[in-house]
Scaffold this motif. Structure first.
Motif, PDB file in Angstrom:
ATOM      1  N   ASP A  33       3.349  -9.084 -30.519  1.00 54.50           N
ATOM      2  CA  ASP A  33       3.324  -9.881 -29.302  1.00 54.50           C
ATOM      3  C   ASP A  33       2.062  -9.542 -28.505  1.00 54.50           C
ATOM      4  O   ASP A  33       1.272  -8.686 -28.895  1.00 54.50           O
ATOM      5  CB  ASP A  33       4.600  -9.665 -28.491  1.00 54.50           C
ATOM      6  CG  ASP A  33       4.766  -8.233 -28.016  1.00 54.50           C
ATOM      7  OD1 ASP A  33       4.051  -7.349 -28.513  1.00 54.50           O
ATOM      8  OD2 ASP A  33       5.614  -8.003 -27.142  1.00 54.50           O
ATOM      9  N   ALA A  34       1.863 -10.218 -27.386  1.00 54.39           N
ATOM     10  CA  ALA A  34       0.644 -10.035 -26.588  1.00 54.39           C
ATOM     11  C   ALA A  34       0.487  -8.594 -26.128  1.00 54.39           C
ATOM     12  O   ALA A  34      -0.600  -8.018 -26.222  1.00 54.39           O
ATOM     13  CB  ALA A  34       0.668 -10.973 -25.391  1.00 54.39           C
ATOM     14  N   TYR A  35       1.544  -7.991 -25.658  1.00 61.23           N
ATOM     15  CA  TYR A  35       1.469  -6.611 -25.164  1.00 61.23           C
ATOM     16  C   TYR A  35       1.044  -5.659 -26.282  1.00 61.23           C
ATOM     17  O   TYR A  35       0.179  -4.811 -26.088  1.00 61.23           O
ATOM     18  CB  TYR A  35       2.814  -6.206 -24.576  1.00 61.23           C
ATOM     19  CG  TYR A  35       2.766  -4.958 -23.742  1.00 61.23           C
ATOM     20  CD1 TYR A  35       2.496  -5.027 -22.383  1.00 61.23           C
ATOM     21  CD2 TYR A  35       3.016  -3.713 -24.299  1.00 61.23           C
ATOM     22  CE1 TYR A  35       2.454  -3.882 -21.609  1.00 61.23           C
ATOM     23  CE2 TYR A  35       2.981  -2.570 -23.535  1.00 61.23           C
ATOM     24  CZ  TYR A  35       2.699  -2.662 -22.187  1.00 61.23           C
ATOM     25  OH  TYR A  35       2.655  -1.514 -21.423  1.00 61.23           O
ATOM     26  N   SER A  36       1.640  -5.803 -27.456  1.00 54.68           N
ATOM     27  CA  SER A  36       1.311  -4.925 -28.586  1.00 54.68           C
ATOM     28  C   SER A  36      -0.133  -5.103 -29.044  1.00 54.68           C
ATOM     29  O   SER A  36      -0.794  -4.134 -29.428  1.00 54.68           O
ATOM     30  CB  SER A  36       2.247  -5.203 -29.756  1.00 54.68           C
ATOM     31  OG  SER A  36       3.575  -4.969 -29.380  1.00 54.68           O
ATOM     32  N   ARG A  37      -0.637  -6.325 -29.013  1.00 56.31           N
ATOM     33  CA  ARG A  37      -2.020  -6.563 -29.413  1.00 56.31           C
ATOM     34  C   ARG A  37      -3.011  -5.930 -28.455  1.00 56.31           C
ATOM     35  O   ARG A  37      -4.107  -5.542 -28.845  1.00 56.31           O
ATOM     36  CB  ARG A  37      -2.300  -8.059 -29.478  1.00 56.31           C
ATOM     37  CG  ARG A  37      -1.635  -8.763 -30.607  1.00 56.31           C
ATOM     38  CD  ARG A  37      -1.972 -10.228 -30.572  1.00 56.31           C
ATOM     39  NE  ARG A  37      -1.278 -10.942 -31.616  1.00 56.31           N
ATOM     40  CZ  ARG A  37      -1.586 -12.148 -32.000  1.00 56.31           C
ATOM     41  NH1 ARG A  37      -2.569 -12.792 -31.413  1.00 56.31           N
ATOM     42  NH2 ARG A  37      -0.910 -12.735 -32.952  1.00 56.31           N
ATOM     43  N   VAL A  39      -2.537  -3.159 -26.559  1.00 56.01           N
ATOM     44  CA  VAL A  39      -2.412  -1.711 -26.399  1.00 56.01           C
ATOM     45  C   VAL A  39      -3.689  -0.998 -26.844  1.00 56.01           C
ATOM     46  O   VAL A  39      -4.140  -0.053 -26.198  1.00 56.01           O
ATOM     47  CB  VAL A  39      -1.177  -1.187 -27.164  1.00 56.01           C
ATOM     48  CG1 VAL A  39      -1.212   0.320 -27.322  1.00 56.01           C
ATOM     49  CG2 VAL A  39       0.091  -1.613 -26.465  1.00 56.01           C
ATOM     50  N   ALA A  40      -4.300  -1.446 -27.912  1.00 49.37           N
ATOM     51  CA  ALA A  40      -5.474  -0.776 -28.464  1.00 49.37           C
ATOM     52  C   ALA A  40      -6.714  -0.924 -27.588  1.00 49.37           C
ATOM     53  O   ALA A  40      -7.572  -0.043 -27.571  1.00 49.37           O
ATOM     54  CB  ALA A  40      -5.769  -1.308 -29.863  1.00 49.37           C
ATOM     55  N   ILE A  41      -6.850  -2.020 -26.856  1.00 53.25           N
ATOM     56  CA  ILE A  41      -8.088  -2.238 -26.100  1.00 53.25           C
ATOM     57  C   ILE A  41      -7.931  -2.153 -24.590  1.00 53.25           C
ATOM     58  O   ILE A  41      -8.918  -2.085 -23.872  1.00 53.25           O
ATOM     59  CB  ILE A  41      -8.720  -3.602 -26.450  1.00 53.25           C
ATOM     60  CG1 ILE A  41      -7.830  -4.750 -25.998  1.00 53.25           C
ATOM     61  CG2 ILE A  41      -9.054  -3.699 -27.902  1.00 53.25           C
ATOM     62  CD1 ILE A  41      -8.528  -6.078 -26.023  1.00 53.25           C
ATOM     63  N   ALA A  42      -6.701  -2.146 -24.084  1.00 56.25           N
ATOM     64  CA  ALA A  42      -6.491  -2.146 -22.638  1.00 56.25           C
ATOM     65  C   ALA A  42      -5.779  -0.872 -22.202  1.00 56.25           C
ATOM     66  O   ALA A  42      -4.614  -0.671 -22.527  1.00 56.25           O
ATOM     67  CB  ALA A  42      -5.686  -3.370 -22.224  1.00 56.25           C
ATOM     68  N   PRO A  43      -6.463  -0.011 -21.439  1.00 61.24           N
ATOM     69  CA  PRO A  43      -5.777   1.176 -20.923  1.00 61.24           C
ATOM     70  C   PRO A  43      -4.758   0.783 -19.858  1.00 61.24           C
ATOM     71  O   PRO A  43      -4.828  -0.293 -19.272  1.00 61.24           O
ATOM     72  CB  PRO A  43      -6.911   2.009 -20.330  1.00 61.24           C
ATOM     73  CG  PRO A  43      -8.003   1.048 -20.053  1.00 61.24           C
ATOM     74  CD  PRO A  43      -7.857  -0.072 -21.043  1.00 61.24           C
ATOM     75  N   VAL A  44      -3.825   1.662 -19.600  1.00 61.97           N
ATOM     76  CA  VAL A  44      -2.786   1.397 -18.603  1.00 61.97           C
ATOM     77  C   VAL A  44      -3.384   1.490 -17.204  1.00 61.97           C
ATOM     78  O   VAL A  44      -4.177   2.394 -16.913  1.00 61.97           O
ATOM     79  CB  VAL A  44      -1.617   2.391 -18.763  1.00 61.97           C
ATOM     80  CG1 VAL A  44      -0.562   2.189 -17.689  1.00 61.97           C
ATOM     81  CG2 VAL A  44      -0.999   2.252 -20.130  1.00 61.97           C
ATOM     82  N   ASN A  45      -3.042   0.539 -16.359  1.00 59.83           N
ATOM     83  CA  ASN A  45      -3.442   0.486 -14.949  1.00 59.83           C
ATOM     84  C   ASN A  45      -4.962   0.473 -14.763  1.00 59.83           C
ATOM     85  O   ASN A  45      -5.496   1.101 -13.857  1.00 59.83           O
ATOM     86  CB  ASN A  45      -2.813   1.636 -14.164  1.00 59.83           C
ATOM     87  CG  ASN A  45      -1.307   1.589 -14.212  1.00 59.83           C
ATOM     88  OD1 ASN A  45      -0.706   0.530 -14.318  1.00 59.83           O
ATOM     89  ND2 ASN A  45      -0.677   2.736 -14.153  1.00 59.83           N
ATOM     90  N   ALA A  46      -5.626  -0.260 -15.607  1.00 60.41           N
ATOM     91  CA  ALA A  46      -7.075  -0.452 -15.497  1.00 60.41           C
ATOM     92  C   ALA A  46      -7.420  -1.815 -16.095  1.00 60.41           C
ATOM     93  O   ALA A  46      -6.730  -2.312 -16.973  1.00 60.41           O
ATOM     94  CB  ALA A  46      -7.833   0.650 -16.240  1.00 60.41           C
ATOM     95  N   VAL A  47      -8.493  -2.398 -15.597  1.00 63.62           N
ATOM     96  CA  VAL A  47      -8.926  -3.709 -16.080  1.00 63.62           C
ATOM     97  C   VAL A  47      -9.814  -3.519 -17.309  1.00 63.62           C
ATOM     98  O   VAL A  47     -10.711  -2.688 -17.311  1.00 63.62           O
ATOM     99  CB  VAL A  47      -9.698  -4.473 -14.984  1.00 63.62           C
ATOM    100  CG1 VAL A  47     -10.236  -5.794 -15.512  1.00 63.62           C
ATOM    101  CG2 VAL A  47      -8.800  -4.712 -13.779  1.00 63.62           C
ATOM    102  N   ALA A  48      -9.547  -4.302 -18.345  1.00 64.39           N
ATOM    103  CA  ALA A  48     -10.345  -4.285 -19.571  1.00 64.39           C
ATOM    104  C   ALA A  48     -10.726  -5.720 -19.915  1.00 64.39           C
ATOM    105  O   ALA A  48      -9.868  -6.608 -19.937  1.00 64.39           O
ATOM    106  CB  ALA A  48      -9.565  -3.662 -20.720  1.00 64.39           C
TER     107      ALA A  48
END
Length: 183
Positions: A33-37, A39-48
Motif C-alpha cells: 500500500d502507499a504507506y508501505s511504499r 517507508v523506505a524514502i520518507a522518514p517519520v515526522n519529516a518532509v521528503a
C-alpha cells in the motif's frame, strides 16, 4: 429444467458473494500500500520529496507529472504535528491520509488564504488536552483531528509548465513537518 435454473442462480449468487468479499478484503490484504511504499524514502515526522514519475516507474500510482510532490509520514505518539507549507506560484494542496489510505482532510492554497498553509495535526485526545485560549481564534490556528496515530500527509505543488518545476519543488522543499510536544 427448474433444478438447473436453481443451481445456476445459486452459483451466480455464490460467485457474487465471493467476488464482493474479495474486493472488500483486498485493501487490508495488500502488502504494497502507499504507506508501505513510502517507508523506505520518507522518514517519520519529516518532509521528503517524491521522485518525479516517469512512464516506466512511479513510486505511487496515478501521479501527475505536472505536480511536484512531497510526503510527511507522521506518528502522533510523541506529540502533535506542526505543518507549514509555503504556497507555490500556481497551486498548492495538502491531503491527509490514515495508515489505511483513507483520505480524511484536504486543504489548498486558496482555502488557506495566506502565503503558507499552517496547521496543527493531532488526535482527538490530544486536542482535548489543549487549554482553551481566548486570544487564539479558529482563523489564527487551524487544528486537524486525525482518526489514527499514524498516516501520510501528501503535499503537491503545480508547475504550470515544465520550466516552473524547479520553483514548485523549491516551495515543497521549504515545507516543515515536525513534532511539537503536548503541553
Amino acid at each position: 429444467m427448474i433444478r438447473w435454473l436453481l443451481w445456476t442462480l445459486g452459483g451466480i449468487l455464490l460467485g457474487g458473494i465471493v467476488h464482493l468479499a474479495t474486493v472488500l478484503a483486498m485493501p487490508r490484504a495488500a502488502t504494497q500500500d502507499a504507506y508501505s511504499r513510502l517507508v523506505a524514502i520518507a522518514p517519520v515526522n519529516a518532509v521528503a520529496a517524491l521522485p518525479a514519475p516517469t512512464a516506466q516507474a512511479s513510486i505511487m500510482p496515478f501521479m501527475d507529472p505536472a505536480f511536484a510532490a512531497a510526503v510527511c509520514r507522521y506518528d502522533l505518539s510523541d506529540g502533535i504535528i506542526k505543518l507549514n507549507v509555503p504556497v507555490s506560484e500556481a497551486y498548492t494542496s495538502v491531503t491527509f491520509y490514515t495508515r489505511e489510505s483513507v483520505a480524511y482532510y484536504a486543504i489548498n492554497d486558496r482555502a488557506a488564504g495566506r502565503r503558507a498553509i499552517e496547521l496543527d495535526l493531532m488526535t482527538p485526545q490530544q486536542h482535548a488536552q489543549i487549554p482553551e485560549d481566548e486570544d487564539v481564534t479558529a482563523a489564527d490556528r487551524l487544528i486537524i483531528d486525525s482518526p489514527s496515530k499514524t498516516g501520510l500527509i501528501v503535499l503537491r505543488a503545480l508547475a504550470q509548465e515544465p520550466g516552473f518545476m524547479p520553483t514548485a519543488r523549491a516551495a515543497l522543499a521549504a515545507a516543515q513537518c515536525h513534532i511539537a510536544p503536548v503541553q
